[in-house]
Design a protein around this motif. Structure first.
Motif, PDB file in Angstrom:
ATOM      1  N   UNK A   1       0.830  -1.193   0.000  1.00  0.00           N
ATOM      2  CA  UNK A   1       0.000   0.000   0.000  1.00  0.00           C
ATOM      3  C   UNK A   1       0.871   1.252   0.000  1.00  0.00           C
ATOM      4  N   UNK A   2       0.449   2.235  -0.827  1.00  0.00           N
ATOM      5  CA  UNK A   2       1.116   3.533  -0.863  1.00  0.00           C
ATOM      6  C   UNK A   2       0.095   4.584  -1.269  1.00  0.00           C
ATOM      7  N   UNK A   3      -0.089   5.592  -0.436  1.00  0.00           N
ATOM      8  CA  UNK A   3      -0.995   6.685  -0.776  1.00  0.00           C
ATOM      9  C   UNK A   3      -2.420   6.243  -1.002  1.00  0.00           C
ATOM     10  N   UNK A   4      -2.948   5.392  -0.157  1.00  0.00           N
ATOM     11  CA  UNK A   4      -4.306   4.843  -0.213  1.00  0.00           C
ATOM     12  C   UNK A   4      -4.581   4.060  -1.502  1.00  0.00           C
ATOM     13  N   UNK A   5      -3.511   3.620  -2.168  1.00  0.00           N
ATOM     14  CA  UNK A   5      -3.642   2.752  -3.343  1.00  0.00           C
ATOM     15  C   UNK A   5      -2.826   1.493  -3.095  1.00  0.00           C
TER      16      UNK A   5
ATOM     17  N   UNK B   1      16.550  10.183  -6.185  1.00  0.00           N
ATOM     18  CA  UNK B   1      16.832   9.052  -7.071  1.00  0.00           C
ATOM     19  C   UNK B   1      17.972   8.249  -6.454  1.00  0.00           C
ATOM     20  N   UNK B   2      17.784   6.931  -6.348  1.00  0.00           N
ATOM     21  CA  UNK B   2      18.775   6.053  -5.741  1.00  0.00           C
ATOM     22  C   UNK B   2      18.474   5.737  -4.284  1.00  0.00           C
ATOM     23  N   UNK B   3      17.556   6.462  -3.656  1.00  0.00           N
ATOM     24  CA  UNK B   3      17.211   6.224  -2.255  1.00  0.00           C
ATOM     25  C   UNK B   3      16.373   4.947  -2.129  1.00  0.00           C
ATOM     26  N   UNK B   4      16.421   4.335  -0.930  1.00  0.00           N
ATOM     27  CA  UNK B   4      15.640   3.142  -0.654  1.00  0.00           C
ATOM     28  C   UNK B   4      14.410   3.528   0.151  1.00  0.00           C
ATOM     29  N   UNK B   5      13.247   3.045  -0.255  1.00  0.00           N
ATOM     30  CA  UNK B   5      11.994   3.315   0.435  1.00  0.00           C
ATOM     31  C   UNK B   5      11.325   1.990   0.793  1.00  0.00           C
ATOM     32  N   UNK B   6      10.515   1.988   1.861  1.00  0.00           N
ATOM     33  CA  UNK B   6       9.816   0.775   2.273  1.00  0.00           C
ATOM     34  C   UNK B   6       8.321   1.048   2.319  1.00  0.00           C
TER      35      UNK B   6
ATOM     36  N   UNK C   1       8.000  -4.171   1.969  1.00  0.00           N
ATOM     37  CA  UNK C   1       8.485  -4.218   0.592  1.00  0.00           C
ATOM     38  C   UNK C   1       9.531  -3.119   0.477  1.00  0.00           C
ATOM     39  N   UNK C   2      10.758  -3.480   0.135  1.00  0.00           N
ATOM     40  CA  UNK C   2      11.828  -2.500  -0.042  1.00  0.00           C
ATOM     41  C   UNK C   2      11.995  -2.227  -1.534  1.00  0.00           C
TER      42      UNK C   2
ATOM     43  N   UNK D   1      -3.160  19.483 -17.028  1.00  0.00           N
ATOM     44  CA  UNK D   1      -2.611  18.888 -15.795  1.00  0.00           C
ATOM     45  C   UNK D   1      -1.631  17.781 -16.149  1.00  0.00           C
ATOM     46  N   UNK D   2      -0.476  17.775 -15.491  1.00  0.00           N
ATOM     47  CA  UNK D   2       0.514  16.699 -15.626  1.00  0.00           C
ATOM     48  C   UNK D   2       0.743  16.110 -14.246  1.00  0.00           C
ATOM     49  N   UNK D   3       0.357  14.859 -14.053  1.00  0.00           N
ATOM     50  CA  UNK D   3       0.448  14.206 -12.751  1.00  0.00           C
ATOM     51  C   UNK D   3       1.886  13.767 -12.490  1.00  0.00           C
ATOM     52  N   UNK D   4       2.477  14.191 -11.375  1.00  0.00           N
ATOM     53  CA  UNK D   4       3.834  13.739 -11.047  1.00  0.00           C
ATOM     54  C   UNK D   4       3.821  12.292 -10.556  1.00  0.00           C
ATOM     55  N   UNK D   5       4.897  11.559 -10.835  1.00  0.00           N
ATOM     56  CA  UNK D   5       5.000  10.166 -10.404  1.00  0.00           C
ATOM     57  C   UNK D   5       6.428   9.839 -10.007  1.00  0.00           C
ATOM     58  N   UNK D   6       6.591   8.711  -9.329  1.00  0.00           N
ATOM     59  CA  UNK D   6       7.895   8.178  -8.950  1.00  0.00           C
ATOM     60  C   UNK D   6       7.958   6.738  -9.426  1.00  0.00           C
ATOM     61  N   UNK D   7       9.011   6.369 -10.116  1.00  0.00           N
ATOM     62  CA  UNK D   7       9.206   4.998 -10.563  1.00  0.00           C
ATOM     63  C   UNK D   7      10.187   4.319  -9.609  1.00  0.00           C
ATOM     64  N   UNK D   8       9.796   3.146  -9.084  1.00  0.00           N
ATOM     65  CA  UNK D   8      10.643   2.410  -8.146  1.00  0.00           C
ATOM     66  C   UNK D   8      10.857   0.988  -8.648  1.00  0.00           C
ATOM     67  N   UNK D   9      11.993   0.411  -8.262  1.00  0.00           N
ATOM     68  CA  UNK D   9      12.296  -0.985  -8.583  1.00  0.00           C
ATOM     69  C   UNK D   9      12.282  -1.770  -7.283  1.00  0.00           C
ATOM     70  N   UNK D  10      11.491  -2.835  -7.243  1.00  0.00           N
ATOM     71  CA  UNK D  10      11.337  -3.638  -6.039  1.00  0.00           C
ATOM     72  C   UNK D  10      12.603  -4.462  -5.836  1.00  0.00           C
ATOM     73  N   UNK D  11      13.252  -4.280  -4.675  1.00  0.00           N
ATOM     74  CA  UNK D  11      14.499  -5.000  -4.390  1.00  0.00           C
ATOM     75  C   UNK D  11      14.276  -6.193  -3.477  1.00  0.00           C
ATOM     76  N   UNK D  12      13.310  -6.094  -2.548  1.00  0.00           N
ATOM     77  CA  UNK D  12      13.050  -7.235  -1.666  1.00  0.00           C
ATOM     78  C   UNK D  12      11.631  -7.178  -1.125  1.00  0.00           C
TER      79      UNK D  12
END
Length: 150
Positions: free
Chosen positions: A6-10, A29-34, A57-58, A87-98
């Motif tokens: 889950x992220x941002x009620x989605x 960019x390059x930071x790790x998020x969970x 999920x990392x 309107x241009x919706x901002x987004x973040x692309x992430x790669x699932x590491x674990x």
């Protein structure tokens, strides 16, 4: 194995190594998020609720960007009200590491060295007077012309 997080009620479905497009995150960019896991499925078994309470999920941030422009046009008939907005919706692309304790194994990128033809080798082939082979298109063209003539 895959997980629904889950992220941002989605909620998003992802496996290790997947690239997912999420709502804008405040991360470089390059930071790790969970992200917290809602459900996890592995080899026919599904874990939900208290079983996944401690799982995470990392992911690593790949890029930040904006989607294509969407035109919002508001119009009221007979009132002379028109409002055009983009309107241009901002987004973040992430790669699932674990997922949970599973860590992604990165495969080393195989670098292929392109075969470079030296200038002297190119001159030798042209200097020998070799003719270039005729292309298939050139061979078919005369046959088609004779068929049309008949």
């Amino acid at each position: 194995m895959y997980a629904i997080f889950e992220n941002g009620s989605k909620q998003y479905r992802a496996s290790v190594g997947d690239v997912v497009k999420l709502e804008k995150l405040d991360a470089q960019v390059g930071a790790t998020v969970t992200f917290p896991v809602v459900m996890c499925a592995e080899e026919g078994s599904i874990k939900v609720g208290a079983e996944v309470a401690d799982m995470k999920v990392c992911a690593q941030v790949v890029c930040q960007g904006k989607d294509k422009k969407i035109i919002v046009f508001k119009y009221k008939a007979k009132k002379n009200e028109r409002k055009k907005q983009g309107h241009r919706q901002p987004f973040t692309t992430v790669k699932i590491t674990s997922i949970g304790g599973e860590v992604a194994e990165e495969k080393p990128a195989a670098k292929k060295a392109p075969a470079k033809k030296t200038a002297s080798a190119a001159k030798k082939t042209t200097a020998a007077g070799e003719k270039k082979p005729a292309t298939a298109r050139a061979k078919k063209a005369p046959a088609q012309e004779t068929a049309k003539a008949e």
